[in-house]
Motif scaffolding. Structure first.
Motif, PDB file in Angstrom:
ATOM      1  N   PRO A   3       0.825  -1.212   0.000  1.00 15.99           N
ATOM      2  CA  PRO A   3       0.000   0.000   0.000  1.00 15.99           C
ATOM      3  C   PRO A   3       0.860   1.264   0.000  1.00 15.99           C
ATOM      4  CG  PRO A   3      -0.035  -1.053   2.168  1.00 15.99           C
ATOM      5  CD  PRO A   3       0.670  -1.987   1.247  1.00 15.99           C
ATOM      6  N   LEU A   4       0.340   2.299  -0.642  1.00 11.12           N
ATOM      7  CA  LEU A   4       1.011   3.591  -0.700  1.00 11.12           C
ATOM      8  C   LEU A   4       0.093   4.677  -0.162  1.00 11.12           C
ATOM      9  CD1 LEU A   4       2.780   3.574  -4.205  1.00 11.12           C
ATOM     10  CD2 LEU A   4       3.800   3.138  -1.962  1.00 11.12           C
ATOM     11  N   TYR A   5       0.714   5.702   0.428  1.00 11.22           N
ATOM     12  CA  TYR A   5      -0.038   6.842   0.951  1.00 11.22           C
ATOM     13  C   TYR A   5      -0.052   7.968  -0.080  1.00 11.22           C
ATOM     14  CZ  TYR A   5      -0.406   4.981   5.702  1.00 11.22           C
ATOM     15  OH  TYR A   5      -0.719   4.227   6.799  1.00 11.22           O
ATOM     16  N   TYR A   6      -1.234   8.509  -0.296  1.00 11.38           N
ATOM     17  CA  TYR A   6      -1.413   9.702  -1.126  1.00 11.38           C
ATOM     18  C   TYR A   6      -2.156  10.716  -0.274  1.00 11.38           C
ATOM     19  CZ  TYR A   6      -0.182   6.529  -4.923  1.00 11.38           C
ATOM     20  OH  TYR A   6       0.466   5.621  -5.731  1.00 11.38           O
ATOM     21  N   GLY A   7      -1.394  11.570   0.371  1.00 13.87           N
ATOM     22  CA  GLY A   7      -1.998  12.461   1.353  1.00 13.87           C
ATOM     23  C   GLY A   7      -2.509  11.647   2.521  1.00 13.87           C
TER      24      GLY A   7
END
Length: 396
Positions: A221-225
């Protein structure tokens, strides 16, 4: 001598009278001719208006909430519907003389909607959020994000609401995300209840970056804001890839949403796919998923600028639905409607022509299916069934 002079002087006043009568008759004749010409032109105009099925207008600004056109007068068509049975002959006329009428139609769309303000997109704080400085969203149709903290420009993203056949805000047309706008892209997906994202560009084409890679490359998983995006699945096909992402808000991880990502990978910039069949099947696939989605949220569609390939996809989706539901297609009217909401939609004449070819091939495929079901059905002239045999749709 006096008598002779008197006799020879009599014709002078008579000739003056005759000249006056002649001049009067000439003026009366001219007046009658002018009046007859005006009456004739008025009758011709009435007949032309009665025979023309299209509505015309001079100002192309449309209120997105009311759906009403402003400044209507009889000098500008906004639609050109054609019945399915007549489409083949209609296209033949458009393509005659090296696509003369088709080129005229596309040229006629050039300035549609272009008189609308672009103030938000031109603010100094927002200029860096635009991939191209000539492709900007109109103030009246731009998608607005929620404000972040004390940033008055954090509501801006280069994206526009686009109407469909079912809803006034059925699509969102947007540019390919930039490195600095990836967080905004996912925030738009989350805030506007989006379940389907359509991508019709490659990230890099001919050595040039067309779109930043804005999704996770693997299962990590990646964070975008404040949003967390994780890829759940990826199905790679010959001409497109379908991915599923789980997206959740960092503060509320127990309420995730599944978003499908349809990535069409064989469409060159400013061009068209190699075959109509490929794009038609892709549009049909996306439409089937949209109709099964759990929400009526807008479908996000993007290429690089968010106008050429994006607009072509949307118009094809709309005209295929028109064929299925009412048996009439209006390519011109769909492009006109899209350009009221975002400039340059369906950017090239090549793309405009390709849309007509797609409609033609769908109708030919249906014709072939009817022939197979009924051998006595009349056959198209110059029709090669080998090309369309694998192109037939069932249940349509």
């Amino acid at each position: 001598m006096d008598v002779c002079v008197l006799l020879f002087s009599l014709p002078e006043p008579l000739s003056g009278v005759i000249e006056g009568i002649s001049a009067g008759m000439f003026l009366i004749g001219m007046l009658i001719a002018v009046i007859s010409l005006l009456v004739y032109r008025q009758r011709v105009r009435k007949v032309a208006v009665q025979e023309s099925p299209v509505v015309r207008m001079s100002m192309w600004k449309q209120g997105p909430t009311s759906g009403m056109y402003v400044g209507v007068r009889s000098s500008r068509r906004i639609s050109s519907p054609v019945k399915a049975a007549h489409f083949e002959s209609h296209l033949t006329k458009l393509q005659a003389d090296s696509n003369y009428l088709l080129s005229e139609e596309f040229e006629d769309l050039k300035d549609v909607g272009r008189n609308q303000p672009l103030d938000a997109a031109r603010l100094p704080e927002n200029r860096g959020k635009n991939r191209y400085n000539n492709i900007l969203p109109y103030d009246s149709t731009r998608v607005k994000l929620s404000y972040l903290e004390d940033d008055p420009c954090s509501d801006f993203i280069n994206a526009s609401y686009i109407p469909g056949n079912n809803f006034r805000r059925e699509y969102i047309a947007t540019q390919g995300p930039l490195p600095g706008t990836k967080d905004d892209f996912w925030r738009m997906v989350w805030e506007h209840n989006v379940y389907n994202v359509v991508m019709v560009t490659q990230c890099v084409e001919k050595g040039r970056v067309k779109c930043d890679h804005y999704w996770p490359a693997d299962r990590e998983p990646l964070y975008y804001g404040d949003l967390v995006v994780q890829m759940l699945s990826e199905s790679v096909l010959a001409e497109w890839t379908i991915r599923e992402f789980k997206i959740s808000y960092e503060g509320r991880p127990s309420f995730p949403r599944v978003v499908r990502h349809f990535h069409y990978t064989v469409w060159p910039d400013h061009g068209v796919p190699e075959t109509t069949q490929s794009l038609i099947e892709f549009v049909r696939t996306v439409r089937d998923y949209i109709d099964r989605a759990p929400s009526t949220g807008a479908t996000v569609v993007h290429c690089s600028a968010g106008v050429g390939r994006t607009g072509t996809f949307m118009v094809l989706d709309r005209v295929l639905q028109q064929l299925d539901s009412i048996g009439t297609v209006d390519v011109y009217g769909c492009v006109f409607d899209l350009r009221l909401h975002r400039s340059h939609m369906v950017q090239t004449e090549y793309q405009y022509s390709f849309l007509h070819q797609c409609v033609r091939d769908v109708l030919r495929a249906r014709k072939l299916r009817s022939e197979q079901e009924n051998p006595l059905y009349p056959i198209y002239e110059n029709f090669n069934p080998d090309y369309y045999r694998d192109f037939v749709y069932t249940g349509r």
